[in-house]
Design a protein around this motif. Sequence first.
Motif, PDB file in Angstrom:
ATOM      1  N   ALA A 173      -2.020   2.751  -7.137  1.00  0.00           N
ATOM      2  CA  ALA A 173      -2.958   1.585  -7.455  1.00  0.00           C
ATOM      3  C   ALA A 173      -2.483   1.136  -8.791  1.00  0.00           C
ATOM      4  O   ALA A 173      -2.119   2.112  -9.752  1.00  0.00           O
ATOM      5  CB  ALA A 173      -4.462   1.860  -7.656  1.00  0.00           C
ATOM      6  N   LEU A 187       0.988  -1.196   0.197  1.00  0.00           N
ATOM      7  CA  LEU A 187      -0.009  -0.119  -0.057  1.00  0.00           C
ATOM      8  C   LEU A 187       0.939   1.342   0.035  1.00  0.00           C
ATOM      9  O   LEU A 187       1.189   1.628   1.017  1.00  0.00           O
ATOM     10  CB  LEU A 187      -1.079  -0.178   1.195  1.00  0.00           C
ATOM     11  N   PHE A 213      -3.430  -3.687  -5.651  1.00  0.00           N
ATOM     12  CA  PHE A 213      -2.248  -3.252  -5.089  1.00  0.00           C
ATOM     13  C   PHE A 213      -1.050  -3.949  -5.633  1.00  0.00           C
ATOM     14  O   PHE A 213      -1.241  -4.973  -5.712  1.00  0.00           O
ATOM     15  CB  PHE A 213      -2.349  -3.392  -3.569  1.00  0.00           C
TER      16      PHE A 213
END
Length: 131
Positions: A23, A14, A37
């Motif tokens: 993303a 993340l 991710f």
Amino acid sequence: MKNQKKSIHVAAGLIRKDNKLFATQRGYGNFKDWWEFPGGKIEAGETPEEALAREIREELAVEISIGEHLITVEYDYPEFHLLMDCYWCSVKEGHLTLLEHEAAKWLPLDDLRQVKWLPADISVIEAIEKR
């Protein structure tokens, strides 16, 4: 006896910058064009953190700092069972360069649902929203 699905263990990053999350969009397979991710499979003998650092280096050509573990997601896809360890990360060195993905974008942490996420990643979004 029921056929046992293969299990895949992956680590996902993340990658956070300010109030945005990185993303990536898949460019292949059954879920082509869906968002996820970045990260990948944990090889034998690797810790999830080692695998994540290696995968991000291979996919995005950057070095990351790996922080707190957010969630481990288990999800049953039709072809396999996924176990995904998710960690907060930040870019330590380099510029994010797409080597394997079709596209990428920085999404605001408070508006992550503007793309079509892979089913397993929805649990991660929910965990982030609860923070």
